[in-house]
Design a protein around this motif. Structure first.
Motif, PDB file in Angstrom:
ATOM      1  N   GLU A  43       0.838  -1.215   0.000  1.00  0.00           N
ATOM      2  CA  GLU A  43       0.000   0.000   0.000  1.00  0.00           C
ATOM      3  C   GLU A  43       0.870   1.261   0.000  1.00  0.00           C
ATOM      4  OE1 GLU A  43      -0.186  -2.276   2.743  1.00  0.00           O
ATOM      5  OE2 GLU A  43      -1.611  -3.505   1.639  1.00  0.00           O
ATOM      6  N   ARG A  44       1.941   1.232   0.775  1.00  0.00           N
ATOM      7  CA  ARG A  44       2.839   2.390   0.835  1.00  0.00           C
ATOM      8  C   ARG A  44       3.579   2.568  -0.487  1.00  0.00           C
ATOM      9  NH1 ARG A  44       6.618   2.670   5.692  1.00  0.00           N
ATOM     10  NH2 ARG A  44       6.739   4.820   5.009  1.00  0.00           N
ATOM     11  N   LEU A  45       3.942   1.461  -1.114  1.00  0.00           N
ATOM     12  CA  LEU A  45       4.610   1.537  -2.411  1.00  0.00           C
ATOM     13  C   LEU A  45       3.669   2.134  -3.458  1.00  0.00           C
ATOM     14  CD1 LEU A  45       7.136   1.058  -4.032  1.00  0.00           C
ATOM     15  CD2 LEU A  45       6.409  -1.305  -4.381  1.00  0.00           C
ATOM     16  N   LYS A  87       4.386   5.528  -5.607  1.00  0.00           N
ATOM     17  CA  LYS A  87       4.311   5.610  -7.075  1.00  0.00           C
ATOM     18  C   LYS A  87       3.328   6.685  -7.506  1.00  0.00           C
ATOM     19  CE  LYS A  87       3.572   1.189  -7.844  1.00  0.00           C
ATOM     20  NZ  LYS A  87       3.427  -0.133  -8.491  1.00  0.00           N
ATOM     21  N   ASP A  88       2.199   6.775  -6.807  1.00  0.00           N
ATOM     22  CA  ASP A  88       1.216   7.807  -7.130  1.00  0.00           C
ATOM     23  C   ASP A  88       1.798   9.201  -6.903  1.00  0.00           C
ATOM     24  OD1 ASP A  88      -1.508   8.596  -7.862  1.00  0.00           O
ATOM     25  OD2 ASP A  88      -1.634   9.289  -5.774  1.00  0.00           O
ATOM     26  N   VAL A  89       2.539   9.372  -5.812  1.00  0.00           N
ATOM     27  CA  VAL A  89       3.182  10.662  -5.523  1.00  0.00           C
ATOM     28  C   VAL A  89       4.184  11.005  -6.634  1.00  0.00           C
ATOM     29  CG1 VAL A  89       4.792  11.843  -3.964  1.00  0.00           C
ATOM     30  CG2 VAL A  89       2.818  10.604  -3.041  1.00  0.00           C
ATOM     31  N   LEU A  90       4.999  10.044  -7.040  1.00  0.00           N
ATOM     32  CA  LEU A  90       5.997  10.308  -8.082  1.00  0.00           C
ATOM     33  C   LEU A  90       5.333  10.646  -9.418  1.00  0.00           C
ATOM     34  CD1 LEU A  90       8.644   7.615  -7.158  1.00  0.00           C
ATOM     35  CD2 LEU A  90       8.822  10.101  -6.854  1.00  0.00           C
TER      36      LEU A  90
END
Length: 165
Positions: free
Chosen positions: A143-145, A149-152
């Protein structure tokens, strides 16, 4: 949020850059260990796009020579500036991974295709990438990954690099 901190552990740019450099060094080691060190980390975006296109051709049952991708479209998909893309393709062509042809419909346009060698390296390179990224992402909950990825992706949009294809 204040990004003017001089503390490197709080600077997103510093952290992203260090992470990128570290993973790039690990890719180099993994490619060498897999015997595919002809592939450079700088080639990965281009190769991933070409392999994806090749897989779609296989899935759709296209027969004959693969069609390839226009140089400008490939650069956009790989997230590379045109001047960078030209140099990367020059080196990849020298290394026997891709070839370029003139578009029969427009001589000003170049089509980039995988060579047999470029296609043959798909399995070992993908395995090395998978190994390296699993090692680098170990201990990070899925979930954190996904959030990272969404942030990047959002950072890329904010930085004017658009979305990813």
């Amino acid at each position: 949020m204040d990004f003017a901190s001089l503390d490197t552990k709080d600077c997103p740019y510093y952290l992203v850059t260090r992470a990128s450099l570290s993973i790039t060094a690990e890719f180099k080691r993994a490619f060498a260990a897999a015997g595919v060190d002809i592939v450079k980390p700088a080639y990965l975006g281009v190769l991933l796009c070409l392999w994806k296109e090749s897989s779609m051709d296989e899935t759709l049952g296209k027969l004959g020579a693969p069609e390839g991708i226009r140089l400008a479209d490939l650069g956009r998909r790989a997230g590379l500036e045109p001047s960078t893309m030209t140099g990367v393709i020059d080196r990849m062509e020298r290394d026997g991974l891709v070839c370029r042809d003139d578009d029969p419909e427009d001589r000003r346009v170049q089509i980039i295709r995988l060579t047999d060698r470029g296609e043959e390296l798909r399995g070992p390179v993908i395995a090395a990438v998978d190994y390296t990224l699993k090692k680098a992402m170990a201990g990070i909950e899925p979930e954190r990954l996904e959030i990272a990825k969404d942030v990047l992706r959002h950072v890329l949009i904010n930085a004017g690099r658009g979305g990813l294809e």
